[in-house]
Structure formats: structure tokens, C-alpha cells
Design an enzyme around this catalytic site. Structure first.
Site, PDB file in Angstrom:
ATOM      1  N   SER A 299       8.711  -0.589   6.391  1.00 28.01           N
ATOM      2  CA  SER A 299       9.443  -0.236   7.605  1.00 28.01           C
ATOM      3  C   SER A 299       9.244  -1.354   8.624  1.00 28.01           C
ATOM      4  O   SER A 299       9.566  -2.507   8.342  1.00 28.01           O
ATOM      5  CB  SER A 299       8.984   1.123   8.138  1.00 28.01           C
ATOM      6  OG  SER A 299       9.812   1.549   9.205  1.00 28.01           O
ATOM      7  N   THR A 300       8.699  -1.056   9.795  1.00 20.40           N
ATOM      8  CA  THR A 300       8.538  -2.067  10.838  1.00 20.40           C
ATOM      9  C   THR A 300       7.718  -3.250  10.335  1.00 20.40           C
ATOM     10  O   THR A 300       6.613  -3.081   9.833  1.00 20.40           O
ATOM     11  CB  THR A 300       7.833  -1.447  12.065  1.00 20.40           C
ATOM     12  OG1 THR A 300       8.442  -0.202  12.374  1.00 20.40           O
ATOM     13  CG2 THR A 300       7.911  -2.378  13.258  1.00 20.40           C
TER      14      THR A 300
ATOM     15  N   HIS B  32      13.351   0.279   5.723  1.00 18.90           N
ATOM     16  CA  HIS B  32      14.020   0.904   6.857  1.00 18.90           C
ATOM     17  C   HIS B  32      14.639  -0.190   7.727  1.00 18.90           C
ATOM     18  O   HIS B  32      13.922  -0.944   8.379  1.00 18.90           O
ATOM     19  CB  HIS B  32      13.029   1.698   7.710  1.00 18.90           C
ATOM     20  CG  HIS B  32      12.335   2.792   6.966  1.00 18.90           C
ATOM     21  ND1 HIS B  32      11.121   3.313   7.373  1.00 18.90           N
ATOM     22  CD2 HIS B  32      12.675   3.471   5.841  1.00 18.90           C
ATOM     23  CE1 HIS B  32      10.753   4.259   6.531  1.00 18.90           C
ATOM     24  NE2 HIS B  32      11.667   4.375   5.587  1.00 18.90           N
TER      25      HIS B  32
ATOM     26  N   MET C 284       5.732   2.020  10.702  1.00 20.27           N
ATOM     27  CA  MET C 284       5.341   3.133  11.563  1.00 20.27           C
ATOM     28  C   MET C 284       5.582   4.453  10.829  1.00 20.27           C
ATOM     29  O   MET C 284       6.547   4.588  10.071  1.00 20.27           O
ATOM     30  CB  MET C 284       6.193   3.096  12.841  1.00 20.27           C
ATOM     31  CG  MET C 284       5.813   4.095  13.900  1.00 20.27           C
ATOM     32  SD  MET C 284       4.420   3.519  14.872  1.00 20.27           S
ATOM     33  CE  MET C 284       4.417   4.716  16.195  1.00 20.27           C
TER      34      MET C 284
ATOM     35  N   ASP D 241       6.163   7.716   6.088  1.00 18.37           N
ATOM     36  CA  ASP D 241       7.055   7.674   4.936  1.00 18.37           C
ATOM     37  C   ASP D 241       6.453   6.832   3.816  1.00 18.37           C
ATOM     38  O   ASP D 241       6.045   5.688   4.027  1.00 18.37           O
ATOM     39  CB  ASP D 241       8.421   7.102   5.349  1.00 18.37           C
ATOM     40  CG  ASP D 241       9.484   7.313   4.281  1.00 18.37           C
ATOM     41  OD1 ASP D 241       9.377   8.313   3.537  1.00 18.37           O
ATOM     42  OD2 ASP D 241      10.419   6.484   4.197  1.00 18.37           O
TER      43      ASP D 241
END
Length: 359
Positions: A176-177, A202, A295, A298
């Protein structure tokens, strides 16, 4: 209650500034401390307001957002979420922003800006919140990562052995991030003989194709978007398309992909957990799971399930993560066999499959 995260919005559009201000202010843990119509005014406000995170428009007068981002990261690195229009040039700008050190990118509608941003409110808040906690790499760190990106050393004999592994092997990666930069650094050095790799990142859906093309350009692997019914091939990597879950299915002795638009999981579609759980059920102990920076949670539950099913699992360590959320959650659920730095992951992958090929 922890203090609110301070947000500075830099955008030449008054409509965009107002919309972004309202969206961020409506979140109970974000506080918009200021806005600026151009980069030069923004620079002065950074010095006086000391924000935790900045949203930065790409197209601005006097100094464009990318030029400002580059200067900011060289002098006073801060978490930045770029706001970029969805065009061919906008996609290029988004990739350039990641390269310069931006934490994330949000699509800025070209028409009906206020309504378009309002429709993306939840996504914007999630990205700004995550970025506000991000560890920002210094220019020296980013230079070192790029300059030290040598292909993993592997002998011709080892390449042949890995290439002869059963077709049941598969690697699943979630991020993600901070993930675009992490994935780029991994894919840049992996050999093409590896089993197929499945990736959930993401990212704003409209930039997924451009990001996929960028990975493909810089890698020995063939990187493509996952498609319905695709049969997995060695030396290929499959990136989950925007706004669709990507799942692994077994069809006889073959492993294939299926896509689904079912509800978001952990607020995400595609979801890392959905991919990992499907890999756990379909590939079992032939699978490798890797959870990178991001973050939230998930992928944590899915990585733990993969490990329970006999897969070999890795989590990125805190010191090399931009945001140590998803890996931390996986570690807390006992989902990781190993916790290692981003720089160590490519060699660990290759060494794992060398060992597997000797068994």
C-alpha cells in the site's frame, strides 16, 4: 486521543482548495492548517505552519508541482500526496512524482472538479492520513536505492534449476503506502526464471496501467495487468487491475486468475487479503507470500493463513517501511516466517527458490 494531523493544501484552483479543505476537515483526525494557490506561497506556509503532510497539485503557475516537489525533497523532505489529472501526461507525472519521493498520488478530475473530488473523499482522506505518518526517504537514501540496484547474482545452473521447478509455485505480494517505490526496487533486480508473481498494490485505479508499464519496462520479468481466466506463466508478474479483486484459482493442474468486483475488503478493492487467502487455498505450501509497506491491516490475515497452509512468508521490516502498518499487523498475527528489510527481499526470494530447486 492523539493530536490531529496537520494538512497543507497547495493548489492553484480555488475550487480544488475548497473541496480538499472540506474533505480533510470533515475527518476527525485531520486538520487543514492552511492553503496556498502556488508553490512559492506554499513554501512560506510550510516554514510557518510545519504541516505533517502536503497535498500538492501538479499543474500550477510560476513553479509546477513536480519542480517544487524535487526542490522540497532536496531541502526539507515532507510527506506529499500529489494531485494529478488523469491524462497520459498526468500518468507520467504521477510516476515521476513517486520517483521524486511523493508518498502517494490522487487523481484530480479535469471537469466538475468539486463533485469529482467529493466522490473520491474517502480515498483522499485515507491517502492523506497514511501519508501523514510516512517515513520520508532523504535524497541520499533514494539515490542509494537506485544506484545500488544490481540484479540478483545467480549462476546459469541455478537459473536452470529454478526454471525447472513445478508449475505449482507462485509468489504473492501485497503493498500500500510506499509500495510503488518498494515494488520498483524489487522488480528491477529479480531474474526472469522465477515462478509467476501476483501483486496487489493500493493505487489510484486510473494510474494502475501506467504503473504496470513502468514495472515492465524496468524488469527482466514480463509485467502485465491481471485478466480474467489468465493462465499463470513463469517469468511473468500480474498486477491487480484498478478497482477489482484479483484471485487465484486452481483449474486441474493449472493456476489461473479470476477478477471480481465484490465488496471492498479492509476498505480496499483490490484487497491484499483477498489475493492472499485465494493463494493459500489454491497453492498451499507451493506459495510464497510477501507483505510490504502500507497503512492499515490489509494482507495481515491472509499472510497468516498462507503460513498456516505451509507457505513461506515474509514481512518488510519497520526501518525500511514507509508506513509500518500492514507488516506490523501481520507480524502480530504470527503471519511472517521472516521479517527483513526491503533491500534483502530480492535475494531472499531467489535463495528460497534455489533451495526449493535442490529439494
Amino acid at each position: 486521543m492523539s493530536r490531529k494531523r496537520k494538512v497543507l493544501i497547495i493548489d492553484d484552483s480555488a475550487v480544488a482548495r475548497q473541496a480538499l479543505s472540506r474533505i480533510c476537515s470533515d475527518s476527525e483526525d485531520l486538520e487543514v492548517v492552511g492553503t496556498a494557490p502556488d508553490a512559492m506561497i506554499g513554501l512560506r506556509k510550510i516554514e510557518s505552519l510545519k504541516p505533517d503532510v502536503i497535498t500538492l497539485d501538479v499543474e500550477m503557475p510560476r513553479m509546477d508541482g513536480l519542480t517544487f516537489l524535487e526542490k522540497l525533497m532536496m531541502s526539507n523532505p515532507l510527506p506529499v500526496v500529489m494531485v494529478s489529472a488523469y491524462t497520459e501526461s498526468g500518468s507520467s507525472a504521477a510516476l515521476r512524482a513517486f520517483d521524486l519521493g511523493a508518498i502517494d498520488v490522487v487523481e484530480k478530475p479535469r471537469m466538475e472538479v468539486r463533485d469529482g473530488l467529493n466522490r473520491l473523499a474517502e480515498l483522499i482522506v485515507d491517502k492523506v492520513r497514511a501519508a501523514s505518518y510516512a517515513r520520508v526517504a532523504t535524497p541520499a537514501e533514494r539515490f542509494f536505492v537506485r544506484s545500488s540496484a544490481e540484479p540478483v547474482e545467480i549462476s546459469p545452473a541455478e537459473r536452470e534449476k529454478i526454471g525447472s521447478l513445478p508449475n505449482q509455485h507462485v509468489i504473492a505480494i501485497g503493498a500500500s503506502t510506499g509500495g510503488p517505490q518498494a515494488l520498483s526496487s524489487i522488480f528491477r533486480v529479480l531474474p526472469q526464471e522465477l515462478p509467476p508473481i501476483l501483486v496487489v498494490q493500493h493505487i489510484t485505479p486510473s494510474f494502475t496501467k501506467s504503473f504496470c508499464n513502468s514495472l515492465d519496462h524496468d524488469s527482466q520479468l514480463t509485467v502485465q495487468l491481471g485478466t480474467e481466466g489468465a493462465y499463470l506463466r513463469r517469468g511473468h508478474a500480474y498486477l491487480a487491475p484498478g478497482d477489482q479483486h484479483m484471485l487465484l484459482r486452481r483449474t486441474g493442474d493449472d493456476l489461473t486468475l479470476t477478477l471480481s468486483g465484490h465488496d471492498r475488503v479492509n476498505r480496499h478493492r483490490p484487497s491484499v487479503d483477498e489475493l492472499f487467502k485465494s493463494v493459500a487455498e489454491s497453492a498451499g505450501n507451493f506459495a510464497t507470500g510477501i507483505l510490504l509497506t502500507g497503512m492499515g491491516v490489509d494482507g495481515a490475515e491472509g499472510l497468516a493463513l498462507m503460513r498456516d497452509k505451509g507457505a513461506w512468508t515474509l514481512a518488510q521490516d519497520e526501518s525500511s517501511s514507509v508506513v509500518f502498518g500492514m507488516p506490523r499487523a501481520a507480524i502480530e498475527q504470527n503471519g511472517a516466517d521472516q521479517v527483513i528489510s526491503l533491500a534483502e527481499i530480492p535475494n531472499a526470494i531467489v535463495e528460497h527458490f534455489i533451495v526449493e530447486s535442490n529439494n
